[in-house]
Design an enzyme around this catalytic site. Structure first.
Site, short mmCIF file in Angstrom:
data_model
loop_
_atom_site.label_atom_id
_atom_site.label_comp_id
_atom_site.label_asym_id
_atom_site.label_seq_id
_atom_site.Cartn_x
_atom_site.Cartn_y
_atom_site.Cartn_z
N GLY A 128 -29.94 12.69 -26.42
CA GLY A 128 -30.68 11.44 -26.48
C GLY A 128 -32.09 11.62 -25.97
O GLY A 128 -32.71 10.65 -25.50
N SER A 212 -29.59 18.98 -27.61
CA SER A 212 -30.76 18.15 -27.86
C SER A 212 -31.47 17.90 -26.53
O SER A 212 -31.91 18.84 -25.87
CB SER A 212 -30.35 16.86 -28.56
OG SER A 212 -31.44 16.19 -29.11
#
Length: 523
Positions: A128, A212
């Site tokens: 995120g 990520s």
């Protein structure tokens, strides 16, 4: 969130931490403790150790996630394409997770308590980027259920609550606000060092890893002097962290936030007391106006260069001091960027002219060389598929290769991988998209059948990958089991393990991106 103190029964798993006793639950194949408070913090200030308690406290439900939901989302479908996956018939929608500024909680999955073993510990940092996500949806039971590791997931402050740089506008007790979310993670790692032995974990064998934004956070920690000694291995999955924010840029973002919430620079300290929903709305407005131009860009509300916590960029222009001492496993997926095209259906149906125009948009003067290289490499692919490959290589394969090169060149122990497994979802147009590795690394393939497809191949791949990651957590070397020999990564050969329905090590599989787009990295 940690529940009130309650009485125990003899069959419930009870563990004693430095702060007090916790009651967990028995899962089908392991023990799980949820919603453990690892720290507390006032807005924009450094976290402090949690208070002790008497008796036994329940650790049965996840704690709150950081505030992040946009009360006024932009119109149209979400950009994350996973929202378009078909849901099983009559399946209930996932429950909405509670959000709160009081979000410093972690979860632990362990095979057993008090069995005399000291297992490696795998601390998962959620994705995120630095604006959203949660550790509350992690499932560590696949790994812990096999008995070979303890798994930890955490929640921490995000977006404006975790990364508003105030050192140059307010200072004082807000001097570290620009990295508050990272201070939270360091506090969680200190909690792990102090307490994880009680859960059957070895505090000297802690691996921090994430996909990520989780990979970016891991990269930050590798270069952060106060984090040294808190973990022994690093896993960076599809989240290269070459550079973070400069102070001047971060201060300018804070000034934009002040204007958005109706404050002046002289009122900067009022950011600490305005209602949370007002601060969050201001964040979303600023972030919408400062969208990144590429995957590794962090234009706002991200970690900031700081004399104490991040004296220099982790891997730009080279590996920062201290990073080479930490063995690193790093890689990406072959077609990452389809994940982000949920609101861009045209990207999947490009004709030749549309493909060439989009390549020119990101490659500029390098576009002719990129177009020629990908035409030679994929003569039978559609223009849309060639664009997906070229844009994914530019966005992730290129910076991942650079980080691996720089870590290895500094003398670090480096292992590189690429996930090539093709998702059959949505007619097969997604390829090996961003986050596809998640349930494979955690050995929970059944949870992602919509992406992974039916049959035994995902099950075998999940076992292969998860066992390799556990071996790396245990020893700093993923080799063993049925895995082919995985050579250490060196800049001259760039040996990389390719994971697919079969698994093999190859030399320099990202060469095309590196040779045609090297000048575009700029990091």
């Amino acid at each position: 969130m940690t529940a009130p103190i309650a009485r125990a029964t003899t069959t419930e798993p009870i563990v004693e931490t430095a702060q007090g006793k916790l009651r967990g639950a028995r899962a089908a194949n392991c023990l799980v403790f949820r919603g453990i408070r690892y720290a507390a913090a006032d807005r924009f200030q450094a976290p402090r150790a949690p208070a002790a308690w008497a008796g036994i406290r329940d650790a049965l439900t996840p704690g709150a996630s950081a505030p992040q939901t946009n009360a006024n989302p932009p119109p149209g479908p979400p950009y994350v394409i996973l929202a378009q996956l078909p849901r099983p018939a009559n399946a209930a929608p996932p429950p909405k997770l509670p959000e709160s500024e009081d979000c410093l909680f972690l979860n632990v999955w362990t095979p057993a308590l008090n069995d005399g073993r000291k297992r490696p510990v795998m601390v998962w940092l959620h994705g995120g980027f630095f604006y959203g996500g949660t550790g509350s949806t992690t499932d560590g039971s696949g790994i812990a259920g096999r008995g070979d590791a303890v798994v930890v997931s955490i929640n921490h402050r995000l977006n404006a609550f975790g990364y508003t740089h105030l050192a140059d506008l307010a200072g004082g007790e807000f001097a570290e606000a620009g990295n508050a979310g990272m201070l939270d993670i360091a506090a969680a790692l200190r909690w792990v060092r102090e307490n994880i032995a009680a859960f059957g974990g070895d505090p000297s064998r802690v691996m921090v890893f994430g996909t990520s934004g989780g990979g970016m956070k891991t990269s930050f920690l590798m270069a952060s002097p106060p984090a040294r000694g808190l973990f022994a291995r690093a896993g960076v999955q599809s989240g290269p962290g070459l550079r973070f924010m400069e102070r001047d840029t971060a201060s300018a973002v804070t000034e934009r936030l002040l204007r958005e919430v109706g404050l002046t620079n002289a009122q900067v300290r009022d950011l600490a007391t305005i209602p949370a929903d007002r601060l969050l709305a201001g964040y979303h407005a600023v972030a919408a106006a400062m969208k990144p131009t590429r995957f590794i860009d962090l234009p706002c509300f991200a970690p900031v260069i700081d004399r104490k916590w991040l004296p220099q960029h982790p891997f730009s222009p080279g590996a920062a001091p201290g990073t080479a001492a930490i063995p690193m496993l790093i890689g990406c997926n072959a077609q990452e960027m389809s994940f982000f095209w949920g609101n861009d259906p045209a990207a999947f149906t490009l004709d030749e002219a549309g493909y060439e125009a989009r390549v020119r948009d990101f490659a500029g003067e390098a576009a002719p060389a990129v177009l020629a290289a990908y035409a030679r490499a994929y003569p039978d692919a559609t223009p849309a598929r060639r664009y997906l490959q070229a844009f994914s290589d530019y966005s992730l394969a290129l910076p991942v290769t650079a980080q691996a090169d720089r870590h290895a060149a500094a003398g670090g122990t480096t292992y590189a991988y690429r996930l090539d497994y093709q998702s059959p979802a949505l007619g097969g147009k997604l390829g090996a998209l961003h986050t596809l590795e998640g349930s494979l690394l955690f050995d929970t393939p059944e949870a992602s059948r919509a992406l992974l497809g039916p049959g035994d191949a995902p099950v075998r791949l999940a076992r292969t990958m998860s066992e390799a990651w556990v071996r790396f957590a245990a020893t700093g070397d993923p080799n063993g089991g049925a895995l082919p020999r995985w050579p250490r990564y060196e800049p001259k050969r760039r040996d990389t393990m390719l994971f697919d329905t079969g698994t093999s090590a190859v030399s320099d599989p990202n060469r095309r991106a590196r040779e045609t787009m090297a000048g575009l990295l700029r990091a």
